[in-house]
Design an enzyme around this catalytic site. Structure first.
Site, PDB file in Angstrom:
ATOM      1  N   SER A 250       0.836  -1.198   0.000  1.00 15.42           N
ATOM      2  CA  SER A 250       0.000   0.000   0.000  1.00 15.42           C
ATOM      3  C   SER A 250       0.871   1.248   0.000  1.00 15.42           C
ATOM      4  CB  SER A 250      -0.912   0.005   1.223  1.00 15.42           C
ATOM      5  OG  SER A 250      -0.173   0.411   2.363  1.00 15.42           O
ATOM      6  N   LYS A 251       0.210   2.381  -0.127  1.00 14.99           N
ATOM      7  CA  LYS A 251       0.888   3.686  -0.145  1.00 14.99           C
ATOM      8  C   LYS A 251       1.888   3.809   1.003  1.00 14.99           C
ATOM      9  CE  LYS A 251      -0.961   6.657  -3.284  1.00 14.99           C
ATOM     10  NZ  LYS A 251      -0.028   6.429  -4.362  1.00 14.99           N
ATOM     11  N   ARG A 252       1.493   3.258   2.148  1.00 13.23           N
ATOM     12  CA  ARG A 252       2.349   3.384   3.339  1.00 13.23           C
ATOM     13  C   ARG A 252       3.705   2.704   3.151  1.00 13.23           C
ATOM     14  NH1 ARG A 252      -1.005   0.627   6.791  1.00 13.23           N
ATOM     15  NH2 ARG A 252      -2.704   1.048   5.373  1.00 13.23           N
ATOM     16  N   ASP A 253       3.796   1.803   2.178  1.00 11.89           N
ATOM     17  CA  ASP A 253       5.053   1.093   1.983  1.00 11.89           C
ATOM     18  C   ASP A 253       6.057   1.892   1.142  1.00 11.89           C
ATOM     19  OD1 ASP A 253       4.357  -1.318   3.423  1.00 11.89           O
ATOM     20  OD2 ASP A 253       2.872  -1.600   1.828  1.00 11.89           O
TER      21      ASP A 253
END
Ligand code: GLU
Length: 478
Positions: A250-253
């Site tokens: 996800s974006k958080r990665d």
């Protein structure tokens, strides 16, 4: 039968790394078999589809080197074809109009939830009488079109990646909406599963290669092929891309779209290479290759079923390898925009040989292109700032004498060469009876403002070429 595969992205976001990996596998499979790769833009969702996302997707694919043989074909321009298929299903009695309102559907879901049942459409309008239908229409209700899915059906296929897969009709959520709500007698906007099947048939697709999140759709689609009286293509469902914790990336990665990776300074060669490794490995175990090399060896027998963990270290390693292998001229072209953005002053034509010297100094240490800014800052700016460690080093006993001695020897040479630079260091070490390490570290601190960095001698030569070394030594002494 010649292989024909397709990539069918929905332009509801930038080119996602998962879609790009699916594109890589499609491309490799097509090229391996000398087949064709078709690009189809699934833009029937008019609210969420945007032309700028289509542009981003096309640009990303081109940048990665994934050329296609046909398309882009836009689903939004083919609505009639889908409507005709829906009509065929209606005519064959395999689909029907469902007049349920949103409120009724919500109430149905709530009741299922309360009874701890899986949410599904309960097929309540499957067998309406003509009178019931008329009554709904007289109320002014619109109707979606639903394709009948029998609960007692079992759908089986041999997936090229996952082997034999079996789905129960009862797990498909009830009769499937194939066209959105429309006025009586009309066919509304055709929906995903129907459009995909119509297109894959119309485009003579032989192998549907896509992410495993589509497995349940495949079961529905197989029933649609059957209903339309056609043979289904083969399917290959590729593993999801996971983060290091094993969750969906996800974006958080850090990054999820190809354009983000590009902005971070990854090369298309490294990213394409890395994506091929996300779920596949060549039989020879080789990790560095071009897409052309990989195409020769590609097959679904070596695609994993398990999710593919995204490994930044490997991507960084590959990117470093690609950058290190580039000819200095090519790397220079890539670095100039970063240096310009950083506000470094130079003339890309006049200073060419000096810039190439910098490329040779920092090239071997680069992982991503923007690294070049911090690595070469000291070589561009008029005067350096000393970081904490450099200040400590310059404050050590005996260091001013060392730097002074280097400065004096330097004054005797007009243009510094590698040998002369080495010789100066050697001489000073000997004359002042100090350790070579002290001389090197102090010289580096004085010249670059840091105690670590790219090759010292080469950095010195670059500074000397601009006449900056002498004044830095003088300044460090004082
Ligand atoms: N448009 C679908 C998606 O972007 C792909 C469908 C398919 O490959 O069949 O997920």
């Amino acid at each position: 039968m010649s292989v024909r595969v397709r990539l069918a992205p929905s332009p509801t976001g930038n080119l996602h790394i998962g879609t790009a990996r699916t594109a890589v596998f499609n491309w490799l499979f097509a090229r391996h078999h000398g087949g064709q790769f078709v690009l189809r833009i699934e833009d029937t969702d008019l609210e969420r589809s945007k032309p700028e996302f289509t542009d981003n997707i096309l640009e990303g694919l081109r940048w990665l080197g994934l050329d296609w043989d046909e398309g882009p074909i836009y689903q939004s321009q083919r609505i009639e074809l889908y409507e005709r298929a829906v009509q065929t299903l209606l005519d064959k009695g395999l689909a029907y109009r469902c007049y349920c309102t949103q409120e009724e559907l919500t109430a149905m879901r709530e009741a299922q939830k309360a009874a701890k049942q899986a949410p599904r459409y309960d097929n309540r309008h499957r067998n309406l009488t003509p009178e019931q239908r008329q009554a709904f229409e007289d109320e002014g209700r619109t109707a979606v079109i639903r394709f009948k899915i029998d609960d007692d059906r079992t759908i089986v296929w041999d997936d090229r990646v996952r082997g034999r897969l079996t789905w129960k009709g009862s797990d498909l959520g009830g009769d499937l909406a194939v066209a959105r709500a429309a006025k009586p007698g009309e066919i509304g906007q055709p929906l995903y599963n129907l459009a995909v099947v119509v297109d894959d048939l119309d485009m003579s697709i032989t192998h549907v290669v896509r992410g495993e999140d589509h497995i349940a759709n495949t079961a529905k689609q197989i029933l649609l092929y059957e209903a339309l009286g056609k043979a289904a293509p083969e399917f290959a469902h590729t593993p999801l891309i996971l983060n290091q914790k094993g969750q969906k990336l996800s974006k958080r990665d850090g990054a999820t779209s190809v354009s983000e990776f590009r902005e971070m300074g990854y090369t298309s060669e490294a990213l394409a290479n890395y994506m091929a490794l996300l779920g596949w490995s060549p039989p020879d175990g080789e990790e560095r290759f071009t897409l052309q090399d990989a195409a020769e060896k590609f097959g679904f027998d070596r695609v994993n079923k398990a999710g593919a963990r995204f490994d930044w270290d490997k991507l960084n390693w590959l990117n470093g390898q690609v950058l290190h292998d580039l000819p200095a001229e090519t790397l220079l072209e890539k670095l100039v925009p970063y240096w310009k953005d950083a506000g470094f002053e130079f003339d890309a034509d006049k200073d060419r040989s000096w810039l190439l010297q910098i490329v040779n100094v920092i090239g071997p240490s680069l992982t991503v292109l923007p690294d070049a800014v911090s690595m070469s800052r000291a070589l561009f700016v008029a005067s350096v700032e000393y970081d904490e460690k450099a200040q400590q080093q310059l404050g050590m006993e005996g260091v001013p004498e060392v730097l002074k001695a280097i400065g004096e020897k330097l004054a005797a040479v007009s243009v510094l060469t590698e040998d002369e630079a080495k010789d100066i260091i050697k001489q000073v070490t000997k004359d002042l009876k100090v350790k070579k390490g002290l001389v090197m570290k102090s010289l580096r601190a004085a010249l670059t403002g840091a105690v670590q960095g790219p090759d010292l001698i080469q950095s010195w030569l670059v500074l000397n070429a601009r006449g900056l070394d002498k004044e830095r030594l003088d300044r460090a002494v004082s």
